[in-house]
Design an enzyme around this catalytic site. Structure first.
Site, PDB file in Angstrom:
ATOM      1  N   ASP A 148       0.831  -1.197   0.000  1.00 39.51           N
ATOM      2  CA  ASP A 148       0.000   0.000   0.000  1.00 39.51           C
ATOM      3  C   ASP A 148       0.870   1.253   0.000  1.00 39.51           C
ATOM      4  O   ASP A 148       1.632   1.492   0.941  1.00 39.51           O
ATOM      5  CB  ASP A 148      -0.898  -0.028   1.248  1.00 39.51           C
ATOM      6  CG  ASP A 148      -1.986   1.031   1.221  1.00 39.51           C
ATOM      7  OD1 ASP A 148      -1.793   2.080   0.585  1.00 39.51           O
ATOM      8  OD2 ASP A 148      -3.033   0.808   1.866  1.00 39.51           O
ATOM      9  N   ASP A 171      -6.757   3.715 -11.165  1.00 38.18           N
ATOM     10  CA  ASP A 171      -8.137   3.237 -11.266  1.00 38.18           C
ATOM     11  C   ASP A 171      -9.078   4.427 -11.148  1.00 38.18           C
ATOM     12  O   ASP A 171      -9.047   5.153 -10.151  1.00 38.18           O
ATOM     13  CB  ASP A 171      -8.410   2.233 -10.145  1.00 38.18           C
ATOM     14  CG  ASP A 171      -9.683   1.436 -10.368  1.00 38.18           C
ATOM     15  OD1 ASP A 171     -10.645   1.998 -10.940  1.00 38.18           O
ATOM     16  OD2 ASP A 171      -9.723   0.267  -9.957  1.00 38.18           O
ATOM     17  N   LYS A 175     -17.910   4.637 -10.879  1.00 39.70           N
ATOM     18  CA  LYS A 175     -19.226   4.756 -10.238  1.00 39.70           C
ATOM     19  C   LYS A 175     -19.184   5.810  -9.137  1.00 39.70           C
ATOM     20  O   LYS A 175     -18.226   5.869  -8.365  1.00 39.70           O
ATOM     21  CB  LYS A 175     -19.662   3.404  -9.665  1.00 39.70           C
ATOM     22  CG  LYS A 175     -19.896   2.345 -10.731  1.00 39.70           C
ATOM     23  CD  LYS A 175     -20.343   1.033 -10.113  1.00 39.70           C
ATOM     24  CE  LYS A 175     -20.567  -0.024 -11.191  1.00 39.70           C
ATOM     25  NZ  LYS A 175     -20.988  -1.324 -10.605  1.00 39.70           N
ATOM     26  N   ASP A 207      -6.963   8.722 -18.688  1.00 35.40           N
ATOM     27  CA  ASP A 207      -7.781   8.799 -19.894  1.00 35.40           C
ATOM     28  C   ASP A 207      -9.272   8.825 -19.539  1.00 35.40           C
ATOM     29  O   ASP A 207     -10.123   8.652 -20.400  1.00 35.40           O
ATOM     30  CB  ASP A 207      -7.491   7.617 -20.830  1.00 35.40           C
ATOM     31  CG  ASP A 207      -7.908   6.271 -20.228  1.00 35.40           C
ATOM     32  OD1 ASP A 207      -7.999   6.178 -18.987  1.00 35.40           O
ATOM     33  OD2 ASP A 207      -8.118   5.318 -20.997  1.00 35.40           O
ATOM     34  N   ARG A 245       1.215   0.979 -24.300  1.00 36.01           N
ATOM     35  CA  ARG A 245       0.289   0.181 -25.099  1.00 36.01           C
ATOM     36  C   ARG A 245      -1.148   0.421 -24.639  1.00 36.01           C
ATOM     37  O   ARG A 245      -2.057   0.566 -25.465  1.00 36.01           O
ATOM     38  CB  ARG A 245       0.666  -1.297 -24.974  1.00 36.01           C
ATOM     39  CG  ARG A 245      -0.229  -2.246 -25.759  1.00 36.01           C
ATOM     40  CD  ARG A 245       0.311  -3.657 -25.663  1.00 36.01           C
ATOM     41  NE  ARG A 245       0.544  -4.046 -24.270  1.00 36.01           N
ATOM     42  CZ  ARG A 245       1.123  -5.171 -23.917  1.00 36.01           C
ATOM     43  NH1 ARG A 245       1.564  -6.015 -24.825  1.00 36.01           N
ATOM     44  NH2 ARG A 245       1.282  -5.470 -22.636  1.00 36.01           N
ATOM     45  N   PHE A 246      -1.347   0.461 -23.335  1.00 36.64           N
ATOM     46  CA  PHE A 246      -2.677   0.720 -22.787  1.00 36.64           C
ATOM     47  C   PHE A 246      -3.193   2.076 -23.272  1.00 36.64           C
ATOM     48  O   PHE A 246      -4.338   2.214 -23.687  1.00 36.64           O
ATOM     49  CB  PHE A 246      -2.604   0.692 -21.265  1.00 36.64           C
ATOM     50  CG  PHE A 246      -3.841   1.205 -20.571  1.00 36.64           C
ATOM     51  CD1 PHE A 246      -4.952   0.392 -20.387  1.00 36.64           C
ATOM     52  CD2 PHE A 246      -3.903   2.516 -20.115  1.00 36.64           C
ATOM     53  CE1 PHE A 246      -6.091   0.879 -19.758  1.00 36.64           C
ATOM     54  CE2 PHE A 246      -5.032   3.002 -19.484  1.00 36.64           C
ATOM     55  CZ  PHE A 246      -6.126   2.177 -19.306  1.00 36.64           C
ATOM     56  N   GLU A 247      -2.332   3.086 -23.214  1.00 33.17           N
ATOM     57  CA  GLU A 247      -2.732   4.421 -23.633  1.00 33.17           C
ATOM     58  C   GLU A 247      -3.045   4.450 -25.124  1.00 33.17           C
ATOM     59  O   GLU A 247      -4.021   5.081 -25.560  1.00 33.17           O
ATOM     60  CB  GLU A 247      -1.617   5.410 -23.315  1.00 33.17           C
ATOM     61  CG  GLU A 247      -1.944   6.854 -23.644  1.00 33.17           C
ATOM     62  CD  GLU A 247      -0.813   7.798 -23.257  1.00 33.17           C
ATOM     63  OE1 GLU A 247      -0.959   9.011 -23.512  1.00 33.17           O
ATOM     64  OE2 GLU A 247       0.191   7.324 -22.705  1.00 33.17           O
TER      65      GLU A 247
END
Length: 271
Positions: A148, A171, A175, A207, A245-247
């Site tokens: 943590d 993250d 919601k 993003d 890659r995620f971006e």
């Protein structure tokens, strides 16, 4: 009857067959690697801003965790850490919270060997992957922390010990009832400000546009941080942050990526 007749024999396996080891209850997954729960229940419970992910660890990642953790890993157990001793030098240290599989972290470390990166995550495959990338790339300025990040900041790091803080694609907890779990909150910035040296840069990227707007609002309102852009607002992606890659996948889907770069100041240094 002979003694051997009463002695249990090991199961027979065909030559070359792989034998899957079944861990006994309580046996660590990686005996020489990261601890499953380094802080245990020794610290106050709080709202968690991360969601541990369980996924398969490859043989290469497991090997890196076993071989390299003792020298390049840090379990966040609440005990004070000496950063120069951890890295073996007194170069400036940037804390990165949440590094995924570590590709971008490794690229930044390779491009800036004069800066140490303390990279924190709870994703075991990513921890092993980053250790492997660092070893193959000959990068000695990366240390991987497990646990943590709040405990690391609050309990283990000295005041003004960090030269920067990076939070890339945390993250977004989309919601509304989960917004309280988002990492970039006033309370988190209160804590981070005590561990960042004057002029240290907080660099966030996301993003998820609603989260980006919240980040901007929270950072602009905090007395210990000032926007590095004189005109305010979001910053273009700096050259030192690689396009991940995620971006890239998000951009292909039409997502808008926003970067924020804020400087840590003394309250009376604000413009």
């Amino acid at each position: 009857m002979s003694e051997s007749a009463n002695t249990p024999t090991a199961p027979h396996h065909a030559p070359g067959a792989s034998v899957r080891h079944t861990r006994a209850k309580g046996e660590p997954r990686f005996p020489d690697g990261p601890m499953a729960d380094p802080a245990g229940s020794h610290f106050e419970r709080r709202i968690r801003s991360f969601q541990p992910r369980r996924s398969r660890v490859t043989a290469g990642q497991a090997d890196a965790l076993q071989r390299l953790w003792a020298d390049r890993g840090l379990d966040i157990d609440g005990h004070a850490v000496d950063l120069p001793a951890l890295f073996g030098n007194d170069r400036p240290v940037v804390l990165e919270i949440g590094f995924g599989m570590g590709e971008a972290t490794a690229q930044m470390a390779a491009a800036d060997p004069g800066t140490n990166i303390l990279a924190v995550d709870v994703h075991t495959p990513g921890q092993g992957n980053l250790l492997g990338l660092a070893e193959r790339g000959g990068m000695t300025n990366i240390r991987v922390a497990n646990g943590d990040a709040i405990i690391l900041l609050r309990e283990m790091l000295a005041p003004d010990s960090l030269a920067g803080l990076r939070v890339y694609f945390p993250d977004p907890w989309p919601k509304k009832r989960h917004h309280k779990r988002r990492l970039i909150q006033p309370e988190f910035l209160d804590l981070a400000a005590t561990r960042l040296a004057p002029d240290a840069i907080v660099h966030c990227a996301t993003d998820w546009e609603p989260y980006a707007e919240q980040m901007l609002e929270v950072l602009e309102a905090h007395p210990m941080f000032v926007n590095s852009r004189p005109e305010g607002g979001f910053a273009p992606r700096p050259a030192f942050r690689p396009l991940t890659r995620f971006e890239g996948q998000g951009l292909d889907k039409g997502h808008v990526v926003n970067d924020l770069l804020f400087r840590r100041v003394q309250p009376d240094d604000q413009p």
